[in-house]
Write an enzyme that holds these catalytic residues in place. Structure first.
Site, PDB file in Angstrom:
ATOM      1  N   HIS A  84       0.812  -1.213   0.000  1.00 61.23           N
ATOM      2  CA  HIS A  84       0.000   0.000   0.000  1.00 61.23           C
ATOM      3  C   HIS A  84       0.851   1.272   0.000  1.00 61.23           C
ATOM      4  O   HIS A  84       0.351   2.352  -0.302  1.00 61.23           O
ATOM      5  CB  HIS A  84      -0.996  -0.002   1.166  1.00 61.23           C
ATOM      6  CG  HIS A  84      -0.410   0.269   2.508  1.00 61.23           C
ATOM      7  ND1 HIS A  84      -0.158  -0.715   3.441  1.00 61.23           N
ATOM      8  CD2 HIS A  84      -0.025   1.419   3.098  1.00 61.23           C
ATOM      9  CE1 HIS A  84       0.342  -0.183   4.534  1.00 61.23           C
ATOM     10  NE2 HIS A  84       0.429   1.126   4.349  1.00 61.23           N
ATOM     11  N   ASP A 114       0.111  -7.567   1.367  1.00 59.82           N
ATOM     12  CA  ASP A 114       0.565  -6.191   1.577  1.00 59.82           C
ATOM     13  C   ASP A 114       2.084  -6.111   1.519  1.00 59.82           C
ATOM     14  O   ASP A 114       2.724  -5.468   2.348  1.00 59.82           O
ATOM     15  CB  ASP A 114       0.047  -5.620   2.908  1.00 59.82           C
ATOM     16  CG  ASP A 114       0.076  -4.091   2.925  1.00 59.82           C
ATOM     17  OD1 ASP A 114       0.235  -3.498   1.846  1.00 59.82           O
ATOM     18  OD2 ASP A 114      -0.046  -3.501   4.016  1.00 59.82           O
ATOM     19  N   SER A 192       4.688   2.532   7.938  1.00 59.49           N
ATOM     20  CA  SER A 192       4.306   1.372   7.140  1.00 59.49           C
ATOM     21  C   SER A 192       5.460   0.913   6.262  1.00 59.49           C
ATOM     22  O   SER A 192       6.089   1.717   5.570  1.00 59.49           O
ATOM     23  CB  SER A 192       3.104   1.695   6.257  1.00 59.49           C
ATOM     24  OG  SER A 192       1.929   1.780   7.026  1.00 59.49           O
TER      25      SER A 192
END
Length: 357
Positions: A84, A114, A192
């Site tokens: 992402h 992911d 992230s």
């Protein structure tokens, strides 16, 4: 010389200030872990292109899209991050811990996990691969450290503990990512794709999400476990995608199973994945699995309901995918299916997924 270059040189020159003598042993160890591990962590910036028109011409404009973190996987320049982080990007750059900036190329991605792998052409001597650990034997209460770039702030460290194991989050594809690590170490936007480390400085997970409707840290963070990363990253580097073995069939949606039960066409207590169509010559076809069909009277005949693969019970499509991921192409598996309300044992040799009708 610009202010940015001056500030970078200042940060580099002051990065190894001698440790104070009044620090505790725990503080000293955390500081050392940060200095040992942070050179393996990178900052990722992404941009997207858009056409802007005026009365005279069409111009291609580049606009910032987002930022995140990642870490160096090997000295060939492979960088691991979250999918992402780069999902909508047309371009990505990677900033190393020495503040050098490199253009990145997308090598492979797995949206359902992911995960994404980038590659930069930096000299090998500038690249310090992260130390890869294991996640199978983690315990709730273990100390963990998260390094990343929250809100664009470079090389930030947060600490905490493992506060839960075996959690489940939803990927951008809507598929569940299972056995996720839960931590109370602060994981904010920009973290992230960064590493979650154990107290020895080994990678145990990839920070991937925060549990908050406002997307700001709210006491719960998640990380994809490193055992999954170690299994899939080499495949992404080699093939660009994850090569998951398949039975090569399409199944009906779970809500259809519920509808069949409500109409008493299936027993209430059975669970599984019903076969809708077979790919000709596929593993399921060769194993003798039956799809949904029509008999001579024109009545619909239900397809086989796959209830078990080897020793793993199958309750839905995610269960079946999880079971398949533990195998490789060419493995023979034992299946238990429900056909005409009777259980039947079959064997199937797993194949590569054939993306054809």
């Amino acid at each position: 010389m610009s202010f940015e270059i001056i500030s970078r040189k200042l940060r580099q020159s002051t990065s190894r200030i001698p440790l104070r003598t009044d620090l505790t042993q725990s503080e000293r160890r955390t500081i050392e872990l940060f200095h040992e591990s942070s050179p393996s962590v990178v900052h990722i910036r992404t941009a997207e292109f858009a056409l802007e028109a005026d009365q005279f011409s069409m111009n291609l404009q580049k606009t910032p899209q987002g930022s995140g973190s990642g870490f160096i996987w090997d000295r060939n320049g492979h960088i691991v991050t979250n999918f992402h982080v780069i999902q909508k990007a047309d371009e990505a750059t990677v900033t190393l811990a020495d503040n050098t900036i490199w253009k990145a190329k997308l090598v492979g991605f797995a949206p359902s996990k992911d995960l994404a792998v980038l590659k930069i052409n930096a000299p090998r001597e500038r690249l310090k691969p992260i130390q890869v650990g294991y996640s199978a034997d983690l315990q709730v209460g273990q100390t963990v450290l998260a390094i990343g770039n929250p809100f664009g702030l470079d090389q930030s460290l947060t600490t905490g503990i493992i506060s839960g194991l075996g959690r489940e989050i939803i990927s951008v594809t809507g598929r569940s990512i299972r056995n996720v690590i839960q931590t109370d170490a602060s994981i904010n936007p920009g973290n992230s794709g960064g590493p979650l480390l154990d107290s020895s400085g080994h990678l145990i997970g990839v920070n991937t999400a925060i549990y908050s409707s406002s997307h700001v840290y709210a006491g719960i963070g998640y990380a994809v476990p490193v055992d999954l990363i170690s299994r899939f990253v080499p495949q992404l580097i080699r093939y660009g995608v994850i090569q998951i073995p398949s039975l090569n069939f399409t199944g009906v949606d779970d809500f259809v199973i519920r509808k069949l039960k409500s109409n008493r066409l299936l027993p209430q207590d059975v669970k599984g994945v019903m076969v809708q169509d077979l790919i000709p010559g596929g593993a399921a076809d060769q194993a003798g699995i039956k799809p949904i069909g029509v008999d001579q009277a024109g009545d619909v005949v239900l397809g086989d309901l796959i209830m078990q693969l080897d020793k793993m019970p199958i309750t839905n499509a995610n269960d079946l995918l999880d079971a398949l991921e533990t195998h490789k192409v060419g493995d023979e598996v034992n299946l238990i299916v429900l056909r005409n309300n009777q259980k039947k044992k079959l064997k199937a040799e797993l194949q590569e997924w054939k993306n054809e009708p």
